[in-house]
Motif scaffolding. Structure first.
Motif, PDB file in Angstrom:
ATOM      1  N   MET A 255     -11.096   5.368  -8.785  1.00 54.85           N
ATOM      2  CA  MET A 255     -10.131   5.643  -9.622  1.00 54.85           C
ATOM      3  C   MET A 255      -8.913   6.805 -10.064  1.00 54.85           C
ATOM      4  O   MET A 255      -8.378   6.427 -10.357  1.00 54.85           O
ATOM      5  CB  MET A 255     -11.183   6.046 -11.467  1.00 54.85           C
ATOM      6  CG  MET A 255     -10.683   6.244 -12.227  1.00 54.85           C
ATOM      7  SD  MET A 255     -10.422   7.469 -12.637  1.00 54.85           S
ATOM      8  CE  MET A 255      -9.950   7.869 -14.618  1.00 54.85           C
ATOM      9  N   ARG A 258      -6.359   5.008  -8.364  1.00 53.77           N
ATOM     10  CA  ARG A 258      -5.033   4.212  -9.490  1.00 53.77           C
ATOM     11  C   ARG A 258      -5.261   5.411 -10.542  1.00 53.77           C
ATOM     12  O   ARG A 258      -3.321   5.337 -10.634  1.00 53.77           O
ATOM     13  CB  ARG A 258      -5.653   3.665 -10.048  1.00 53.77           C
ATOM     14  CG  ARG A 258      -7.076   2.367  -9.079  1.00 53.77           C
ATOM     15  CD  ARG A 258      -7.750   0.982 -10.102  1.00 53.77           C
ATOM     16  NE  ARG A 258      -8.504   1.840 -10.793  1.00 53.77           N
ATOM     17  CZ  ARG A 258      -9.889   1.704  -9.969  1.00 53.77           C
ATOM     18  NH1 ARG A 258     -10.220   0.913  -8.877  1.00 53.77           N
ATOM     19  NH2 ARG A 258     -11.078   1.657 -10.791  1.00 53.77           N
ATOM     20  N   CYS A 259      -5.410   6.266 -10.455  1.00 56.49           N
ATOM     21  CA  CYS A 259      -4.382   7.311 -11.893  1.00 56.49           C
ATOM     22  C   CYS A 259      -3.056   7.846 -10.741  1.00 56.49           C
ATOM     23  O   CYS A 259      -2.714   8.442 -11.532  1.00 56.49           O
ATOM     24  CB  CYS A 259      -5.222   8.874 -11.954  1.00 56.49           C
ATOM     25  SG  CYS A 259      -6.081   9.071 -13.791  1.00 56.49           S
ATOM     26  N   GLU A 261      -1.459   6.322  -9.156  1.00 60.30           N
ATOM     27  CA  GLU A 261      -0.415   5.311  -8.515  1.00 60.30           C
ATOM     28  C   GLU A 261      -0.179   4.965 -10.265  1.00 60.30           C
ATOM     29  O   GLU A 261       1.585   4.756 -10.018  1.00 60.30           O
ATOM     30  CB  GLU A 261      -1.237   3.994  -8.216  1.00 60.30           C
ATOM     31  CG  GLU A 261      -1.663   3.973  -6.590  1.00 60.30           C
ATOM     32  CD  GLU A 261      -3.167   3.389  -7.424  1.00 60.30           C
ATOM     33  OE1 GLU A 261      -2.120   2.085  -7.854  1.00 60.30           O
ATOM     34  OE2 GLU A 261      -3.444   2.901  -6.107  1.00 60.30           O
ATOM     35  N   LYS A 262      -0.472   5.018 -10.912  1.00 65.01           N
ATOM     36  CA  LYS A 262       0.214   4.826 -12.640  1.00 65.01           C
ATOM     37  C   LYS A 262       1.162   5.940 -12.485  1.00 65.01           C
ATOM     38  O   LYS A 262       1.998   6.544 -13.448  1.00 65.01           O
ATOM     39  CB  LYS A 262      -0.878   4.434 -13.341  1.00 65.01           C
ATOM     40  CG  LYS A 262      -1.471   3.612 -13.299  1.00 65.01           C
ATOM     41  CD  LYS A 262      -3.025   2.916 -14.258  1.00 65.01           C
ATOM     42  CE  LYS A 262      -3.499   1.786 -14.134  1.00 65.01           C
ATOM     43  NZ  LYS A 262      -2.707   0.678 -14.741  1.00 65.01           N
ATOM     44  N   HIS A 284      -6.715  12.037  -6.865  1.00 66.97           N
ATOM     45  CA  HIS A 284      -5.291  11.703  -7.366  1.00 66.97           C
ATOM     46  C   HIS A 284      -3.902  11.546  -6.537  1.00 66.97           C
ATOM     47  O   HIS A 284      -3.088  10.851  -6.983  1.00 66.97           O
ATOM     48  CB  HIS A 284      -5.197  12.773  -8.863  1.00 66.97           C
ATOM     49  CG  HIS A 284      -6.188  12.249  -9.835  1.00 66.97           C
ATOM     50  ND1 HIS A 284      -6.696  11.970 -10.525  1.00 66.97           N
ATOM     51  CD2 HIS A 284      -7.074  13.626 -10.101  1.00 66.97           C
ATOM     52  CE1 HIS A 284      -7.405  11.408 -11.444  1.00 66.97           C
ATOM     53  NE2 HIS A 284      -7.875  13.131 -10.621  1.00 66.97           N
ATOM     54  N   ASN A 443      -0.138  12.584 -16.970  1.00 69.21           N
ATOM     55  CA  ASN A 443      -0.775  11.600 -16.924  1.00 69.21           C
ATOM     56  C   ASN A 443      -1.390  10.707 -18.705  1.00 69.21           C
ATOM     57  O   ASN A 443      -1.444  12.081 -19.304  1.00 69.21           O
ATOM     58  CB  ASN A 443      -2.163  11.292 -16.419  1.00 69.21           C
ATOM     59  CG  ASN A 443      -2.477  10.180 -16.149  1.00 69.21           C
ATOM     60  OD1 ASN A 443      -1.788   9.047 -16.921  1.00 69.21           O
ATOM     61  ND2 ASN A 443      -3.667  10.021 -15.721  1.00 69.21           N
ATOM     62  N   ASP A 447      -2.349   4.877 -19.278  1.00 69.96           N
ATOM     63  CA  ASP A 447      -3.116   4.889 -17.749  1.00 69.96           C
ATOM     64  C   ASP A 447      -3.899   5.295 -17.240  1.00 69.96           C
ATOM     65  O   ASP A 447      -4.918   4.543 -16.504  1.00 69.96           O
ATOM     66  CB  ASP A 447      -1.478   5.362 -17.894  1.00 69.96           C
ATOM     67  CG  ASP A 447      -0.294   4.625 -18.077  1.00 69.96           C
ATOM     68  OD1 ASP A 447      -0.071   3.777 -17.647  1.00 69.96           O
ATOM     69  OD2 ASP A 447       0.865   5.046 -17.473  1.00 69.96           O
ATOM     70  N   ALA A 451      -7.124   3.013 -15.616  1.00 73.07           N
ATOM     71  CA  ALA A 451      -7.461   3.261 -13.897  1.00 73.07           C
ATOM     72  C   ALA A 451      -8.888   3.181 -13.965  1.00 73.07           C
ATOM     73  O   ALA A 451      -9.477   3.246 -13.090  1.00 73.07           O
ATOM     74  CB  ALA A 451      -6.888   4.794 -13.720  1.00 73.07           C
TER      75      ALA A 451
END
Length: 468
Positions: A255, A258-259, A261-262, A284, A443, A447, A451
């Motif tokens: 997770m 993915r955080c 990445e976003k 992250h 963030n 998003d 994630a």
């Protein structure tokens, strides 16, 4: 926060119990406890773990305690497990949660004849003792557990052990997890599912919101079916959870990748390196670096042998000092570099400001800050995250108070929670200037929720947007 672990076994369970509890040490800072039940009845040990790891305080107890059933915990506040004698018989009890209507419940119990509660230092009531009193108001344990889950405002998950087995009751909205593990000679119940893997258990089931199950050494049976509504804490993935943990089938480390990445997909800065604030910011940052193509690096290292977590001291001034002292600079990776630094969140801002100053003093040219979650606008009502005496301890609320000249309403806070609004941009810029960052970009809530891969309606977002 706190975490707990329970074992039912055909053999002596103390070894598994000891290490299962120890694997929850990242969730609590003040008390540790173990209780077992065997041929000699109940036995219990509780120790202060503020200045020493759980293992060092319980190594003697683990050699003296014996039983087939056991529960234990790492706790931020109250001593537990408690051993309770009532009309249900004798049982041991440990809990994870936060009770917001303590005074109301205490008065309710006094009104129906409950005699007294023992006060802890500071005048507070032990929350686990209060839960026991609520359980004892009903004719049987299942009704009592259901009653406690229902009347408590906040969150509550329970492990209760008696001679019949261990009863596990998950919070009615699933804000905290309970995972059941299984091996050949028994079962376990755990807050963190990674805690039982090295002990030979495999995933058996995850309790649903409000579900109550009982474990013996031979089986695990659901006594109260789960409800459909869920509001599990999103911070379990962003911050609290250990990288090897999974909640609702979603791994913490993945997770966080993915955080990152976003965050990278929405960013436009070009630093020399991407780094994470140890420990929860690192994954992250790996996700951000992988997506952006900007090299990941570790320009400072956390000295963990003596300072494992910065929030351990309860006095804020000491927390800030340790947060600064435990970071060791890698000068060659900082000198004349533009750094993009990801932390899990900004709460008060004090530690991150000192970290940034530390990097400047070590020769950094620029420090761009990217928190892995949105701005925190509300103090947590459910799990003690951003716990403080006032929401004005949050840097966002202090800045908003200043920008609005003291006139802050829920409607105004909704505007500040909207990343597309002018007020949001104002707030972020004020925080950037106050903390002396080169740039600041949080963030986005959508998003971050994406994630996890879970339906947004199943995730608690209260501390970011005030929505229950």
């Amino acid at each position: 926060m706190g975490g707990f672990f329970g074992v039912t076994s055909q053999q002596d369970c103390v070894f598994d119990l000891f290490f299962g509890i120890d694997y929850h040490s990242h969730l609590g800072t003040r008390r540790g406890g173990m209780a077992v039940y065997g041929k000699d009845g109940f036995n219990r040990a509780i120790h202060n773990i503020e200045n020493a790891p759980f293992r060092t305080k319980f190594d003697k107890d683990v050699n003296e305690m014996h039983g087939n059933y056991g529960i234990g915990c790492i706790s931020d506040y109250e001593p537990q497990p408690l051993i309770i004698r009532s009309h249900h018989g004798t049982y041991a009890l440990t809990t994870v949660g936060k009770i917001n209507n303590t005074d109301e419940l205490i008065q309710r119990l006094f009104d129906v004849g409950h005699a007294h509660f023992q006060e802890m230092s500071g005048g507070e009531i032990n929350a686990t003792e209060l839960v026991a009193a609520l359980i004892n108001r009903r004719e049987n344990l299942i009704e009592g557990l259901n009653f406690a889950l229902d009347v408590i405002e906040g969150s509550l998950s329970i492990l209760l052990m008696n001679k019949a087995g261990i009863y596990a009751a998950r919070d009615k909205y699933g804000r905290t997890p309970i995972v059941i593990g299984r091996k050949e000679d028994g079962f376990c119940a755990s807050f963190e599912n990674f805690a039982f893997k090295n002990l030979g258990y495999t995933d058996y089931k995850e309790l649903g919101p409000g579900e109550i199950a009982v474990m013996t050494e031979k089986n695990c049976v659901t006594l109260v079916n789960p409800q459909s509504d869920m509001k599990i804490c999103t911070f379990l993935w962003v911050y609290y959870g250990y990288p090897a943990s999974s909640y609702e089938g979603v791994n913490v480390e993945q997770m966080r990748y993915r955080c990152g990445e976003k965050m990278a997909q929405r960013d436009n800065v070009q630093p020399d390196i991407v780094a994470g604030v140890p420990d929860s910011g690192i994954a992250h940052a790996v996700g951000y670096a992988n997506e952006s193509g900007i090299p990941f690096s570790r320009p400072f290292i956390k000295y963990t042998p003596t300072w494992p977590r910065s929030f351990m001291p309860t006095i804020q001034s000491k927390r800030n000092l340790i947060a600064k002292m435990k970071l060791l600079a890698v000068d060659d990776l900082i000198q004349d570099k533009s750094l993009l630094l990801i932390d899990d969140s900004i709460v008060r801002g004090t530690q991150l400001r000192e970290t940034t100053e530390f990097l400047y003093q070590s020769g950094a040219k620029e420090v761009h800050i990217r928190p892995a979650c949105p701005p925190l606008l509300y103090g947590c009502k459910y799990l003690n995250f951003s716990r403080s005496s006032s929401e004005m301890d949050l840097i966002t609320r202090r800045v908003i108070e200043r920008l609005e000249n003291g006139h802050v309403t829920k409607e105004i806070l909704e505007e500040y929670a909207d990343p597309e609004s002018e007020k949001y941009e104002q707030m972020v810029e004020e925080i950037r200037k106050e903390l002396n960052f080169t740039s600041l970009r949080f963030n986005r809530l959508d998003d971050m929720l994406d994630a996890t891969g879970l339906d947004h309606c199943k995730l608690c977002t209260y501390c970011w947007n005030g929505k229950e």
